[in-house]
Design a protein around this motif. Structure first.
Motif, PDB file in Angstrom:
ATOM      1  N   THR A   3      -1.390 -26.951  33.520  1.00 21.05           N
ATOM      2  CA  THR A   3      -2.364 -27.922  33.480  1.00 21.05           C
ATOM      3  C   THR A   3      -2.364 -28.595  34.893  1.00 21.05           C
ATOM      4  O   THR A   3      -3.326 -29.511  34.920  1.00 21.05           O
ATOM      5  CB  THR A   3      -1.865 -28.965  32.469  1.00 21.05           C
ATOM      6  OG1 THR A   3      -0.489 -29.561  33.161  1.00 21.05           O
ATOM      7  CG2 THR A   3      -1.567 -28.356  31.213  1.00 21.05           C
ATOM      8  N   LEU A   4      -1.785 -27.931  35.867  1.00 18.27           N
ATOM      9  CA  LEU A   4      -1.879 -28.247  37.270  1.00 18.27           C
ATOM     10  C   LEU A   4      -3.197 -28.250  37.931  1.00 18.27           C
ATOM     11  O   LEU A   4      -3.772 -26.965  37.689  1.00 18.27           O
ATOM     12  CB  LEU A   4      -0.790 -27.905  38.355  1.00 18.27           C
ATOM     13  CG  LEU A   4       0.614 -28.311  37.947  1.00 18.27           C
ATOM     14  CD1 LEU A   4       1.656 -27.725  38.733  1.00 18.27           C
ATOM     15  CD2 LEU A   4       0.742 -29.814  37.969  1.00 18.27           C
ATOM     16  N   GLU A   5      -4.000 -28.714  38.756  1.00 14.52           N
ATOM     17  CA  GLU A   5      -5.225 -28.673  39.179  1.00 14.52           C
ATOM     18  C   GLU A   5      -4.987 -27.406  40.372  1.00 14.52           C
ATOM     19  O   GLU A   5      -6.024 -26.419  40.299  1.00 14.52           O
ATOM     20  CB  GLU A   5      -5.705 -29.710  39.992  1.00 14.52           C
ATOM     21  CG  GLU A   5      -7.199 -29.383  40.570  1.00 14.52           C
ATOM     22  CD  GLU A   5      -7.938 -30.983  41.259  1.00 14.52           C
ATOM     23  OE1 GLU A   5      -8.570 -30.743  42.102  1.00 14.52           O
ATOM     24  OE2 GLU A   5      -7.465 -32.077  40.627  1.00 14.52           O
ATOM     25  N   LYS A   6      -3.867 -27.634  40.977  1.00 16.58           N
ATOM     26  CA  LYS A   6      -3.676 -26.424  42.088  1.00 16.58           C
ATOM     27  C   LYS A   6      -2.170 -25.767  41.480  1.00 16.58           C
ATOM     28  O   LYS A   6      -1.247 -26.142  42.386  1.00 16.58           O
ATOM     29  CB  LYS A   6      -3.843 -26.998  43.373  1.00 16.58           C
ATOM     30  CG  LYS A   6      -5.056 -27.354  43.849  1.00 16.58           C
ATOM     31  CD  LYS A   6      -5.247 -27.999  45.242  1.00 16.58           C
ATOM     32  CE  LYS A   6      -6.773 -28.275  45.480  1.00 16.58           C
ATOM     33  NZ  LYS A   6      -6.782 -28.789  46.844  1.00 16.58           N
ATOM     34  N   PRO A   7      -2.045 -25.041  40.657  1.00 13.48           N
ATOM     35  CA  PRO A   7      -0.757 -24.423  40.303  1.00 13.48           C
ATOM     36  C   PRO A   7      -0.163 -23.362  41.377  1.00 13.48           C
ATOM     37  O   PRO A   7       0.859 -23.034  40.906  1.00 13.48           O
ATOM     38  CB  PRO A   7      -1.021 -23.834  39.017  1.00 13.48           C
ATOM     39  CG  PRO A   7      -2.394 -23.279  38.906  1.00 13.48           C
ATOM     40  CD  PRO A   7      -3.039 -24.490  40.100  1.00 13.48           C
ATOM     41  N   VAL A  50      -0.011 -15.296  47.405  1.00  9.52           N
ATOM     42  CA  VAL A  50       0.284 -16.668  46.628  1.00  9.52           C
ATOM     43  C   VAL A  50       1.294 -16.255  45.941  1.00  9.52           C
ATOM     44  O   VAL A  50       1.578 -15.267  45.310  1.00  9.52           O
ATOM     45  CB  VAL A  50      -1.140 -17.243  45.904  1.00  9.52           C
ATOM     46  CG1 VAL A  50      -2.291 -17.263  46.806  1.00  9.52           C
ATOM     47  CG2 VAL A  50      -1.225 -15.968  44.780  1.00  9.52           C
ATOM     48  N   VAL A  51       1.979 -17.419  45.118  1.00 13.86           N
ATOM     49  CA  VAL A  51       3.093 -17.209  44.321  1.00 13.86           C
ATOM     50  C   VAL A  51       2.654 -18.255  43.195  1.00 13.86           C
ATOM     51  O   VAL A  51       1.829 -19.223  43.310  1.00 13.86           O
ATOM     52  CB  VAL A  51       4.409 -17.698  44.646  1.00 13.86           C
ATOM     53  CG1 VAL A  51       4.911 -16.518  45.505  1.00 13.86           C
ATOM     54  CG2 VAL A  51       4.748 -19.063  45.452  1.00 13.86           C
ATOM     55  N   GLY A  52       3.131 -18.383  42.275  1.00  9.20           N
ATOM     56  CA  GLY A  52       2.611 -18.949  41.108  1.00  9.20           C
ATOM     57  C   GLY A  52       2.290 -18.361  39.720  1.00  9.20           C
ATOM     58  O   GLY A  52       2.276 -17.108  39.521  1.00  9.20           O
ATOM     59  N   PRO A  53       1.731 -18.943  38.688  1.00  7.03           N
ATOM     60  CA  PRO A  53       1.372 -20.421  38.798  1.00  7.03           C
ATOM     61  C   PRO A  53       2.561 -21.347  38.248  1.00  7.03           C
ATOM     62  O   PRO A  53       3.271 -20.884  37.386  1.00  7.03           O
ATOM     63  CB  PRO A  53       0.276 -20.674  37.916  1.00  7.03           C
ATOM     64  CG  PRO A  53       0.717 -19.585  36.855  1.00  7.03           C
ATOM     65  CD  PRO A  53       1.311 -18.216  37.782  1.00  7.03           C
ATOM     66  N   ALA A  54       2.498 -22.514  38.753  1.00 10.63           N
ATOM     67  CA  ALA A  54       3.868 -23.462  38.527  1.00 10.63           C
ATOM     68  C   ALA A  54       3.064 -24.239  37.268  1.00 10.63           C
ATOM     69  O   ALA A  54       1.897 -24.410  37.164  1.00 10.63           O
ATOM     70  CB  ALA A  54       3.736 -24.511  39.737  1.00 10.63           C
ATOM     71  N   THR A  55       3.995 -24.463  36.285  1.00  7.58           N
ATOM     72  CA  THR A  55       3.417 -25.044  35.012  1.00  7.58           C
ATOM     73  C   THR A  55       3.628 -26.702  35.250  1.00  7.58           C
ATOM     74  O   THR A  55       2.987 -27.470  34.320  1.00  7.58           O
ATOM     75  CB  THR A  55       4.200 -24.650  33.870  1.00  7.58           C
ATOM     76  OG1 THR A  55       5.676 -24.868  34.117  1.00  7.58           O
ATOM     77  CG2 THR A  55       3.900 -23.311  33.657  1.00  7.58           C
ATOM     78  N   THR A  56       4.358 -27.255  36.060  1.00  4.43           N
ATOM     79  CA  THR A  56       4.638 -28.609  36.383  1.00  4.43           C
ATOM     80  C   THR A  56       4.612 -28.938  37.781  1.00  4.43           C
ATOM     81  O   THR A  56       4.749 -27.949  38.519  1.00  4.43           O
ATOM     82  CB  THR A  56       6.157 -29.174  35.588  1.00  4.43           C
ATOM     83  OG1 THR A  56       7.022 -28.569  36.258  1.00  4.43           O
ATOM     84  CG2 THR A  56       6.092 -28.553  34.174  1.00  4.43           C
TER      85      THR A  56
END
Length: 80
Positions: A3-7, A50-56
């Motif tokens: 749900t992050l704008e830039k994950p 790039v790495v990710g996406p992060a969730t929080t």
């Protein structure tokens, strides 16, 4: 799903694919799951790592910390 704008964390943009691949391998060695994304500007190719996406937010902070610990102090969050 994030749900992050830039994950994602962008590690770098490379004009030489081998350099992007080497950086991605370094990130795998650090326990991260990188992607190498090909792009083009003014007819010239480039490769983003790039790495990710992060969730929080906490996950994103941890990703940034790990990437910076690998020597990429100018890494930053991006949309994809």
């Amino acid at each position: 799903m994030s749900t992050l704008e830039k994950p994602f964390v962008q590690i770098g943009i490379f004009s030489v694919e081998a350099n992007a691949d080497r950086t991605a391998q370094q990130m795998r060695g650090a326990g991260l799951n990188p992607s190498v994304k090909r792009g083009e500007t003014a007819g010239k190719p480039f490769w983003r790592v790039v790495v990710g996406p992060a969730t929080t937010r906490s996950d994103l902070s941890n990703l940034l910390r790990k990437v910076k610990a690998e020597g990429f102090s100018d890494a930053y969050a991006v949309t994809n």
